[in-house]
Motif scaffolding. Structure first.
Motif, PDB file in Angstrom:
ATOM      1  N   LEU A 114       1.672   3.760  -7.988  1.00 55.33           N
ATOM      2  CA  LEU A 114       0.496   4.674  -7.624  1.00 55.33           C
ATOM      3  C   LEU A 114       0.532   5.650  -8.524  1.00 55.33           C
ATOM      4  O   LEU A 114       1.269   6.661  -8.502  1.00 55.33           O
ATOM      5  N   ALA A 124      -4.088   3.910  -0.526  1.00 50.66           N
ATOM      6  CA  ALA A 124      -4.394   3.232  -1.366  1.00 50.66           C
ATOM      7  C   ALA A 124      -3.760   1.629  -0.861  1.00 50.66           C
ATOM      8  O   ALA A 124      -2.609   1.431  -0.480  1.00 50.66           O
ATOM      9  N   LYS A 170     -10.552   8.508  -4.749  1.00 52.39           N
ATOM     10  CA  LYS A 170     -11.091   7.483  -5.537  1.00 52.39           C
ATOM     11  C   LYS A 170     -11.439   8.351  -6.841  1.00 52.39           C
ATOM     12  O   LYS A 170     -11.882   9.272  -6.937  1.00 52.39           O
ATOM     13  N   THR A 199      -4.643   5.338  -8.860  1.00 47.44           N
ATOM     14  CA  THR A 199      -4.714   3.933  -9.162  1.00 47.44           C
ATOM     15  C   THR A 199      -3.555   3.225  -8.643  1.00 47.44           C
ATOM     16  O   THR A 199      -2.484   3.758  -9.030  1.00 47.44           O
ATOM     17  N   ILE A 200      -3.825   2.247  -7.982  1.00 48.87           N
ATOM     18  CA  ILE A 200      -2.710   1.274  -7.444  1.00 48.87           C
ATOM     19  C   ILE A 200      -2.648   0.055  -8.498  1.00 48.87           C
ATOM     20  O   ILE A 200      -3.560  -0.362  -8.762  1.00 48.87           O
ATOM     21  N   GLY A 206       0.932  -1.295   0.012  1.00 50.15           N
ATOM     22  CA  GLY A 206       0.052   0.228   0.134  1.00 50.15           C
ATOM     23  C   GLY A 206       0.812   1.273  -0.142  1.00 50.15           C
ATOM     24  O   GLY A 206       2.033   1.211   0.038  1.00 50.15           O
ATOM     25  N   THR A 215      -8.151  -4.174  -4.725  1.00 52.22           N
ATOM     26  CA  THR A 215      -7.605  -2.755  -4.194  1.00 52.22           C
ATOM     27  C   THR A 215      -8.723  -2.183  -3.365  1.00 52.22           C
ATOM     28  O   THR A 215      -9.819  -2.396  -3.143  1.00 52.22           O
ATOM     29  N   TYR A 216      -8.329  -1.146  -2.673  1.00 50.40           N
ATOM     30  CA  TYR A 216      -8.732  -0.329  -1.706  1.00 50.40           C
ATOM     31  C   TYR A 216      -8.024   1.100  -2.035  1.00 50.40           C
ATOM     32  O   TYR A 216      -6.892   1.287  -2.325  1.00 50.40           O
ATOM     33  N   THR A 217      -9.031   2.004  -2.175  1.00 51.82           N
ATOM     34  CA  THR A 217      -8.361   3.383  -2.365  1.00 51.82           C
ATOM     35  C   THR A 217      -9.175   4.256  -1.384  1.00 51.82           C
ATOM     36  O   THR A 217     -10.682   4.374  -1.343  1.00 51.82           O
TER      37      THR A 217
END
Length: 122
Positions: free
Chosen positions: A81, A49, A65, A69-70, A35, A58-60
């Motif tokens: 990132l 992220a 958001k 973008t990861i 992350g 994935t988590y942002t």
């Protein structure tokens, strides 16, 4: 033990884009959750992220958001990132982390990079 090194930070105008990357050495990170955190001057470090080991999940953070973008390339042992539409308040140091988490509101990770400075000018 793993060593994480970030790169790609720099100065960008508001509305611009930057891509920061993190390369890991020492062992593979392919099975690790990876992350990015960031820390603005005078503020707490916040999770931005996360990407799962396989890259499928994935988590942002809500604040980024749709703009950040990861991604990861396990063959190259890297995590990146992509940051678009950057805002001046997103200026800070961006840190790569292995197994990132937030515990009782505090940032935690198994390993941290040294960070890369991102400055967004208005």
């Amino acid at each position: 033990q793993v060593h994480l090194v970030e790169s790609g930070g720099g100065l960008v105008q508001a509305g611009g884009s930057l891509r920061v990357s993190c390369v890991a050495s020492g062992r593979t990170i392919s099975r690790s959750s990876m992350g990015w955190f960031r820390q603005a001057p005078g503020k707490a470090r916040e999770l931005v992220a996360v990407i799962g080991g396989g890259g499928a999940t994935t988590y942002t953070a809500q604040s980024v958001k749709g703009r950040f973008t990861i991604s990861r390339d396990n063959a190259k042992n890297t995590v990146s990132l992509q940051m678009n539409s950057l805002e001046p308040e997103e200026t800070g140091v961006y840190y790569c982390a292995e197994e990132p988490k937030v515990v009782r509101g505090l940032p935690r990770a198994d390993y941290w990079g040294q960070g890369t400075q991102v400055t967004v000018s208005s």
